[in-house]
Design a protein around this motif. Structure first.
Motif, PDB file in Angstrom:
ATOM      1  N   LEU A  40      59.777  49.303  63.540  1.00  0.00           N
ATOM      2  CA  LEU A  40      58.466  49.933  63.395  1.00  0.00           C
ATOM      3  C   LEU A  40      57.447  48.807  63.275  1.00  0.00           C
ATOM      4  N   HIS A  41      56.699  48.588  64.352  1.00  0.00           N
ATOM      5  CA  HIS A  41      55.812  47.435  64.451  1.00  0.00           C
ATOM      6  C   HIS A  41      54.397  47.758  63.978  1.00  0.00           C
ATOM      7  N   ALA A  42      53.895  48.928  64.351  1.00  0.00           N
ATOM      8  CA  ALA A  42      52.495  49.256  64.047  1.00  0.00           C
ATOM      9  C   ALA A  42      52.312  50.757  63.966  1.00  0.00           C
ATOM     10  N   LEU A  43      51.261  51.138  63.269  1.00  0.00           N
ATOM     11  CA  LEU A  43      50.765  52.506  63.287  1.00  0.00           C
ATOM     12  C   LEU A  43      49.397  52.451  63.952  1.00  0.00           C
ATOM     13  N   THR A  44      49.268  53.154  65.070  1.00  0.00           N
ATOM     14  CA  THR A  44      48.042  53.109  65.868  1.00  0.00           C
ATOM     15  C   THR A  44      47.130  54.270  65.514  1.00  0.00           C
ATOM     16  N   PHE A  45      45.865  53.973  65.266  1.00  0.00           N
ATOM     17  CA  PHE A  45      44.822  54.967  65.020  1.00  0.00           C
ATOM     18  C   PHE A  45      43.941  55.082  66.259  1.00  0.00           C
ATOM     19  N   ASP A  46      43.713  56.276  66.773  1.00  0.00           N
ATOM     20  CA  ASP A  46      42.602  56.494  67.703  1.00  0.00           C
ATOM     21  C   ASP A  46      41.323  56.583  66.874  1.00  0.00           C
ATOM     22  N   ALA A  47      40.274  55.899  67.326  1.00  0.00           N
ATOM     23  CA  ALA A  47      39.043  55.844  66.532  1.00  0.00           C
ATOM     24  C   ALA A  47      37.828  55.842  67.441  1.00  0.00           C
TER      25      ALA A  47
END
Length: 233
Positions: free
Chosen positions: A5-12
Motif C-alpha cells: 500500500l503505497h499511497a492514498l489518492t484524493f481527487d481534489a
C-alpha cells in the motif's frame, strides 16, 4: 508475492490547497510541488492529491480516524482543523459519542477520536483508514496486502501491517450508495512483475479496469472500489 500500500489518492478541486490542509493537520512534509505528503513514520502511507473538476457528492466511502493522546491533544487537533478551513458536520453521530466528526475544506469526512480508544492504541496519528465495505472485501485486502486480520466480528473487519501503523477497517453492510468515481483510492506498488501482480489480484476477486496510459493499472476490488497498481520505481 504481495503488493505494498503505497499511497492514498484524493481527487481534489484544489489539490495544492487540500494537500496544505492535511499537511498542517497531520504535520507531514510535502513533496512533488506540494501534491504528495510523506508518511510521518514507518510504516506509513503517502497521501497524493490529484486535480478533478468533479464536485464531491454524498458521503465519502473512506475517511480517517485520527487518534488523540489526551483531551487537550484532541481539542488542539479539532481547533487546528477548524482554523485551517475544516468544519463540523453531522453524519448521524449522537451526543453520547465521544469523537468529533469534521470535514476538510472539500467536504471529505474525518473523525477525531477521543483518548483511551483501545482499538487504535497501537497505531499512529491516522489510527484507521475507515472504509465502507463488506466482510468479503476485508478478506480480499488481507490477502492482497499480506496484512493479517486484527478484527473480524459482526461482518466488520480490520487489517494492519505486521509492522504496525494505521489499521484499515471495513464497516460491513449495508453499503453506502455510489456517487460516481471514488473520491479517495488506494494505490499499490508491485515490487515484482506488475502483470503477475495484477493477475494475482484478479484471482483473489479483483477486476481489471481500463488502461489509463500512465503505467498504472486501474482495478476494482470485489465491492467495486477503485484502486491502482503501479510498478516499483
Amino acid at each position: 508475492m504481495t503488493a505494498r500500500l503505497h499511497a492514498l489518492t484524493f481527487d481534489a478541486n484544489d489539490p495544492v490547497g487540500l494537500a496544505r490542509f492535511w499537511g498542517e493537520v497531520l504535520g507531514r512534509e510535502s513533496v512533488d510541488g506540494g501534491l504528495t505528503l510523506l508518511p510521518d513514520d514507518e510504516p506509513g502511507v503517502r497521501l497524493r492529491f490529484v486535480a478533478t473538476e468533479e464536485k464531491k457528492v454524498g458521503q465519502g466511502r473512506i475517511h480517517f480516524d485520527l487518534t488523540s493522546a489526551s483531551d487537550d491533544a484532541m481539542q488542539q487537533t479539532v481547533a487546528r482543523a477548524l482554523e485551517l478551513g475544516g468544519q463540523h458536520i453531522d453524519i448521524g453521530q449522537t451526543p453520547d459519542d465521544g469523537h468529533v466528526v469534521l470535514a476538510d475544506p472539500e467536504g471529505n469526512e474525518f473523525c477525531v477520536i477521543e483518548p483511551g480508544n483501545n482499538f487504535l492504541a497501537d497505531t499512529g496519528f491516522i489510527g484507521a483508514i475507515n472504509c465502507d465495505g463488506s466482510q468479503q472485501v476485508g478478506y480480499f485486502w488481507s490477502e492482497a496486502l499480506g496484512w493479517p486480520l486484527v478484527w473480524d466480528q459482526d461482518e466488520e473487519t480490520a487489517i494492519q501491517s505486521p509492522r504496525g501503523g494505521s489499521k484499515v477497517t471495513w464497516s460491513g453492510p449495508p453499503l453506502m450508495p455510489r456517487h460516481g468515481r471514488d473520491r479517495m483510492r488506494f494505490e499499490l506498488v508491485a515490487d515484482g512483475d506488475q502483470r503477475a501482480e495484477v493477475d494475482r489480484l484478479v484471482a483473489l476477486g479483483a477486476a481489471r479496469g481500463a488502461d489509463v496510459g500512465d503505467g498504472s493499472v486501474a482495478m476494482t476490488d470485489p465491492d467495486g472500489n477503485e484502486f491502482a497498481v503501479i510498478a516499483a520505481p
